[in-house]
Design an enzyme around this catalytic site. Sequence first.
Site, mmCIF file in Angstrom:
data_model
loop_
_atom_site.group_PDB
_atom_site.id
_atom_site.type_symbol
_atom_site.label_atom_id
_atom_site.label_comp_id
_atom_site.label_asym_id
_atom_site.label_seq_id
_atom_site.Cartn_x
_atom_site.Cartn_y
_atom_site.Cartn_z
ATOM 1 N N GLY A 59 -10.334 3.977 2.728
ATOM 2 C CA GLY A 59 -10.530 5.074 3.683
ATOM 3 C C GLY A 59 -10.263 6.458 3.131
ATOM 4 O O GLY A 59 -10.917 7.424 3.523
ATOM 5 N N LYS A 92 0.837 -1.192 0.000
ATOM 6 C CA LYS A 92 0.000 0.000 0.000
ATOM 7 C C LYS A 92 0.880 1.252 0.000
ATOM 8 O O LYS A 92 1.998 1.234 0.505
ATOM 9 C CB LYS A 92 -0.893 0.005 1.231
ATOM 10 C CG LYS A 92 -1.969 -1.067 1.203
ATOM 11 C CD LYS A 92 -2.792 -1.017 2.481
ATOM 12 C CE LYS A 92 -4.037 -1.845 2.358
ATOM 13 N NZ LYS A 92 -3.836 -3.258 2.515
ATOM 14 N N SER A 139 -7.459 3.568 -1.955
ATOM 15 C CA SER A 139 -7.608 3.363 -0.523
ATOM 16 C C SER A 139 -9.090 3.436 -0.193
ATOM 17 O O SER A 139 -9.765 4.387 -0.585
ATOM 18 C CB SER A 139 -6.857 4.456 0.242
ATOM 19 O OG SER A 139 -7.287 4.524 1.583
ATOM 20 N N HIS A 168 -3.865 1.824 4.866
ATOM 21 C CA HIS A 168 -3.299 3.089 4.415
ATOM 22 C C HIS A 168 -3.153 4.064 5.588
ATOM 23 O O HIS A 168 -2.201 4.834 5.636
ATOM 24 C CB HIS A 168 -4.177 3.704 3.310
ATOM 25 C CG HIS A 168 -4.138 2.942 2.032
ATOM 26 N ND1 HIS A 168 -5.051 1.941 1.748
ATOM 27 C CD2 HIS A 168 -3.300 3.005 0.976
ATOM 28 C CE1 HIS A 168 -4.771 1.443 0.553
ATOM 29 N NE2 HIS A 168 -3.706 2.068 0.064
#
Length: 119
Positions: free
Chosen positions: A90, A21, A88, A47
């Site tokens: 989030g 990531k 990601s 992340h």
Amino acid sequence: MAGAALSRVPDVQIDGDGVFKYVLLRVRGAGALAKDVVRGHAWAEYHADLLERTAEELARHGLSCECLGGGRLSHRPEERKIHVYGYSVGFGRADHAVTTEKLKAEYPDYEITWADEGY
């Protein structure tokens, strides 16, 4: 002073090999000073882990950061290739074009590609 601290922040810090990531972060000093940086490491389960650790490191130097998005990196040093892709959950998808330009400056002899597809 914050300008000097900001100039010492590396534009790119990623692991040397593998798929992991990454986040694109905007680092800020005092006033309007800012720059975008890439952080990517296999130890990060999320992340947010990358953001949290980087924010802690920057705070020690009077700097702050915000996450502009994330994705994944496939770094294959034996082939001199990096592929930027994904997103990601989030933070949303980073601007992979910006990430790619940062990586090209750090790895000028690599083939660096990106795609919005994949996770």
